[in-house]
Design a protein around this motif. Sequence first.
Motif, PDB file in Angstrom:
ATOM      1  N   GLU A  79       0.693  -1.245  -0.096  1.00 28.84           N
ATOM      2  CA  GLU A  79      -0.034   0.145  -0.101  1.00 28.84           C
ATOM      3  C   GLU A  79       0.834   1.325   0.019  1.00 28.84           C
ATOM      4  O   GLU A  79       1.994   1.264   0.428  1.00 28.84           O
ATOM      5  CB  GLU A  79      -0.901   0.130   1.297  1.00 28.84           C
ATOM      6  CG  GLU A  79      -0.191  -0.325   2.517  1.00 28.84           C
ATOM      7  CD  GLU A  79      -0.067  -1.863   2.906  1.00 28.84           C
ATOM      8  OE1 GLU A  79      -1.068  -2.654   2.508  1.00 28.84           O
ATOM      9  OE2 GLU A  79       0.738  -2.185   3.613  1.00 28.84           O
ATOM     10  N   GLN A  98      -4.450   3.021   0.714  1.00 30.40           N
ATOM     11  CA  GLN A  98      -4.680   1.864   1.656  1.00 30.40           C
ATOM     12  C   GLN A  98      -5.744   0.871   1.362  1.00 30.40           C
ATOM     13  O   GLN A  98      -6.997   1.517   1.439  1.00 30.40           O
ATOM     14  CB  GLN A  98      -4.721   2.455   3.011  1.00 30.40           C
ATOM     15  CG  GLN A  98      -4.813   1.441   4.124  1.00 30.40           C
ATOM     16  CD  GLN A  98      -3.952   0.325   4.164  1.00 30.40           C
ATOM     17  OE1 GLN A  98      -2.827   0.726   4.354  1.00 30.40           O
ATOM     18  NE2 GLN A  98      -4.448  -0.879   3.953  1.00 30.40           N
ATOM     19  N   GLY A 299      -5.052   6.996   8.678  1.00 34.73           N
ATOM     20  CA  GLY A 299      -3.654   6.586   9.094  1.00 34.73           C
ATOM     21  C   GLY A 299      -3.206   7.279  10.319  1.00 34.73           C
ATOM     22  O   GLY A 299      -4.273   8.095  11.101  1.00 34.73           O
ATOM     23  N   ARG A 453      -1.684  -5.902   6.073  1.00 34.19           N
ATOM     24  CA  ARG A 453      -2.006  -4.687   6.782  1.00 34.19           C
ATOM     25  C   ARG A 453      -3.147  -5.009   7.913  1.00 34.19           C
ATOM     26  O   ARG A 453      -3.383  -4.158   8.679  1.00 34.19           O
ATOM     27  CB  ARG A 453      -2.038  -3.614   6.011  1.00 34.19           C
ATOM     28  CG  ARG A 453      -2.165  -2.133   6.370  1.00 34.19           C
ATOM     29  CD  ARG A 453      -0.943  -1.738   7.372  1.00 34.19           C
ATOM     30  NE  ARG A 453       0.267  -1.772   6.254  1.00 34.19           N
ATOM     31  CZ  ARG A 453       1.487  -1.427   6.563  1.00 34.19           C
ATOM     32  NH1 ARG A 453       1.615  -0.883   7.975  1.00 34.19           N
ATOM     33  NH2 ARG A 453       2.484  -1.269   5.824  1.00 34.19           N
ATOM     34  N   ARG A 472     -10.695   0.448   5.913  1.00 33.29           N
ATOM     35  CA  ARG A 472      -9.289   0.415   5.943  1.00 33.29           C
ATOM     36  C   ARG A 472      -8.670   0.514   7.342  1.00 33.29           C
ATOM     37  O   ARG A 472      -9.134   0.920   8.226  1.00 33.29           O
ATOM     38  CB  ARG A 472      -8.675   1.847   5.363  1.00 33.29           C
ATOM     39  CG  ARG A 472      -9.152   2.331   4.138  1.00 33.29           C
ATOM     40  CD  ARG A 472      -8.917   3.815   3.878  1.00 33.29           C
ATOM     41  NE  ARG A 472     -10.112   4.411   4.274  1.00 33.29           N
ATOM     42  CZ  ARG A 472     -10.217   5.889   3.803  1.00 33.29           C
ATOM     43  NH1 ARG A 472      -9.290   6.379   2.974  1.00 33.29           N
ATOM     44  NH2 ARG A 472     -11.046   6.448   4.254  1.00 33.29           N
ATOM     45  N   THR A 475      -3.656   2.443   9.634  1.00 34.46           N
ATOM     46  CA  THR A 475      -2.104   2.375   9.345  1.00 34.46           C
ATOM     47  C   THR A 475      -1.271   3.225   9.804  1.00 34.46           C
ATOM     48  O   THR A 475      -1.678   4.355  10.400  1.00 34.46           O
ATOM     49  CB  THR A 475      -2.101   2.510   7.849  1.00 34.46           C
ATOM     50  OG1 THR A 475      -0.612   2.067   7.365  1.00 34.46           O
ATOM     51  CG2 THR A 475      -2.523   3.882   7.273  1.00 34.46           C
TER      52      THR A 475
END
Length: 604
Positions: A79, A98, A299, A453, A472, A475
């Motif tokens: 990603e 992502q 994120g 991930r 998602r 991250t």
Amino acid sequence: MKRSRPPVHDQLRIAEETSMMTTRPELIGDFGMVASTHWLASAAGMSVLERGGNAADAAVAAGFVLQIVEPHLNGPGGEVPILVWSESERNLKVISGQGVAPEAATIETITGLGLELMPGTGLLPATVPGSFGAWLRLLRQWGTWSVADILEPAITLARKGSPVLSRVEATVAGVADLFRTEWPSSAEVWLPGDAPPAAGSRFRNPALADTYARIARESEQAGGTRDQRIQAAHDAWYAGFVAEAIDAFCRTAEVLDTSGERHRGLLTGADLARWQPPVEDPVMIDYGRYRVAKTGPWGQGPVMLQQLALLQAAGIADVEPGSADWVHLITEASKLAYADREAWYGDPDFTDVPLDDLLSPEYAKQRATLLGDTSSPDLRPGSPGGREPTLPRYPGDHEADPAAGSGEPTLRGDTCHLDVVDANGMMISATPSGGWLQSSPVIPGLGFCLGTRGQMFWLQDGLPNSLRPGARPRTTLTPSYAFRDGDPWLAFGTPGGDFQDQWSLHFLLDLIHRGMNLQQAIDAPDFHTLAVPNSFYPRDIHPRHLVIEDRFGPDVITELRRRGHLVEVGDGWSLGRISAVARDGGWLKAGANPRGAQGYAVGR
């Protein structure tokens, strides 16, 4: 916490530091700059600029080269979040590369297998590979080149070979037995002659070269407009032969992972076919004359912004840079910001993240009252807007010896980073990661593996980062961008997992408060705290633990220990892997990390 402006003699010493010798020069020119974590990627990006491409073209070409030359740090199945400043549009955008959790990935599905944590390797934690789609989105919307031309450097290096890094040799050696006994498709690629490739030798990956060459051919054969040819490349990956191979492998292969059991994957061709990389607005905060931009709370990017807000409220401008006060204040602010990350961050498409409250000056002032003179052992999330925080149930002993590592020292990879600026002012910051050669078995015929991930999801209901189909994972990948006096100024970032928004923060503070140039701030001694929960399996945390390069000196280290930090003194050139490009005073500038003798900046 008492703080005072340094006396005159200390101010003179700080001024002298800003003219210190650096490991390499800060690059200055007006044509273009590329900085990355590998010299061949930087060279590939610069070659694109030299041949008439723009910053987007150069970044995409360099990004694909990173997959070839740093396969232990990123891969095609991984990603990449991307920040792109368009000078013609006068705006900054985020490409969310992502990928999302498969439709079949529910908490009940995973816990029904007897698991309390998502495994850190194998097929179960795979999300949709987002890197390919994000790079193509950047190319289509802001670039000028064709897919075939962009892929040519990566195809050539994969087919003809690239020099093996010592860390690649060590990584493959660490998982060689696993490859031989459990992941034969990986052994076929990574154990030529049944042995790890030697550092400095020429390594070839013809299967991956064939994959990218086929995508380039299908793109060109589609004809039509440039957009249609790029769409054909996207379709070859997400709805064509690549998706078909991923689907078949996940349905049929039973793969040993860090749980100690063998599991099939949940990712399907349908999951890939429905995914598109979103383009979003960044999250930003003002810090004096600067405005700093990050990705959204899918994120960890906003954690840097929270740290800046806390430090501004705590009066860091009055603290001597590089002193024990400086390190202590930044460390304690980091703990508070990362605690909020744990309690509040997740995919905003699936959870209500109170970002406005988290980044408000009022909240920062309130939280800054918690910053004391000694190291706090506690994980202390706040209550933005009066909401009550909820933390996950962390597994294991949080006081475990950090020397034991993450529990999978050879299986977890790291990350890459690259920054580009061109003569027209376009600037890009990107942080590719995932799809590490050691994280999952190679998909037969494709030459690469899937990412893992999904290990960042929690298998607990009701959390912002709970596992949900189509979401998602929160991250750690976090490129950075900054404006100065309202003008585009700086694109920067680093590998480093949870440490990314510590090392990048320290670099930015050295630029702002110490007047350093890019290379000086990159070379400056660094530190980070381990007193934040690890985002990777097995999710450990080490209260009060502080790692610091020995170049800070004994007086600083002694004082930090007196304040209760459990200080681990590291080698003087071991922490931080920043690269950066800038627009400054009519010039373009760049710098790259000397640690590891791998990162490089090029430009003219």
